[in-house]
Design a protein around this motif. Structure first.
Motif, mmCIF file in Angstrom:
data_model
loop_
_atom_site.group_PDB
_atom_site.id
_atom_site.type_symbol
_atom_site.label_atom_id
_atom_site.label_comp_id
_atom_site.label_asym_id
_atom_site.label_seq_id
_atom_site.Cartn_x
_atom_site.Cartn_y
_atom_site.Cartn_z
ATOM 1 N N THR A 65 -1.725 -12.546 2.088
ATOM 2 C CA THR A 65 -2.711 -11.776 1.326
ATOM 3 C C THR A 65 -2.082 -11.032 0.175
ATOM 4 O O THR A 65 -2.718 -10.160 -0.411
ATOM 5 C CB THR A 65 -3.428 -10.777 2.246
ATOM 6 O OG1 THR A 65 -2.462 -9.886 2.781
ATOM 7 C CG2 THR A 65 -4.164 -11.472 3.359
ATOM 8 N N LEU A 66 -0.868 -11.340 -0.175
ATOM 9 C CA LEU A 66 -0.191 -10.669 -1.271
ATOM 10 C C LEU A 66 -0.912 -10.955 -2.588
ATOM 11 O O LEU A 66 -1.237 -12.084 -2.910
ATOM 12 C CB LEU A 66 1.258 -11.143 -1.366
ATOM 13 C CG LEU A 66 2.152 -10.362 -2.302
ATOM 14 C CD1 LEU A 66 2.319 -8.936 -1.782
ATOM 15 C CD2 LEU A 66 3.510 -11.005 -2.414
ATOM 16 N N GLY A 67 -1.218 -9.887 -3.331
ATOM 17 C CA GLY A 67 -1.889 -10.044 -4.610
ATOM 18 C C GLY A 67 -3.395 -9.852 -4.543
ATOM 19 O O GLY A 67 -4.054 -9.884 -5.572
ATOM 20 N N ILE A 68 -3.948 -9.671 -3.345
ATOM 21 C CA ILE A 68 -5.392 -9.442 -3.221
ATOM 22 C C ILE A 68 -5.634 -7.941 -3.160
ATOM 23 O O ILE A 68 -5.015 -7.222 -2.388
ATOM 24 C CB ILE A 68 -5.954 -10.114 -1.953
ATOM 25 C CG1 ILE A 68 -5.800 -11.625 -2.046
ATOM 26 C CG2 ILE A 68 -7.413 -9.739 -1.754
ATOM 27 C CD1 ILE A 68 -6.245 -12.362 -0.792
ATOM 28 N N ASP A 69 -6.547 -7.462 -3.990
ATOM 29 C CA ASP A 69 -6.921 -6.049 -3.979
ATOM 30 C C ASP A 69 -8.073 -5.864 -2.992
ATOM 31 O O ASP A 69 -9.230 -6.135 -3.297
ATOM 32 C CB ASP A 69 -7.334 -5.603 -5.384
ATOM 33 C CG ASP A 69 -7.647 -4.124 -5.449
ATOM 34 O OD1 ASP A 69 -7.327 -3.397 -4.482
ATOM 35 O OD2 ASP A 69 -8.213 -3.691 -6.463
#
Length: 69
Positions: free
Chosen positions: A5-9
């Motif tokens: 989930t890296l990069g999801i706000d």
């Protein structure tokens, strides 16, 4: 190992639909800050007034202030 989930706000993704069906508003949501400020201000003024009157009447009848005031 990198998180998938890296990069999801996550703060911009709604948990569910709004009850009235309108789209989510993350840009300029409504705020209760003015109402909270007014209620806090009114309660502060009322409490200061009541405590001041209590201290004044106690001083007026006894002529002194003690720790129990």
């Amino acid at each position: 190992m990198e998180s998938p989930t890296l990069g999801i706000d996550w703060s911009s993704i709604p948990v569910g639909p709004n009850p009235d069906g309108s789209p989510p508003n993350f840009i300029d949501p409504p705020s209760l800050a003015p109402a909270v400020f007014v209620v806090g201000l009114v309660l502060t003024i009322v409490s200061v007034t009541v405590v001041s009157l209590r201290l004044f009447t106690n001083w007026r009848y006894t002529g002194k202030w003690d720790l129990d005031d």
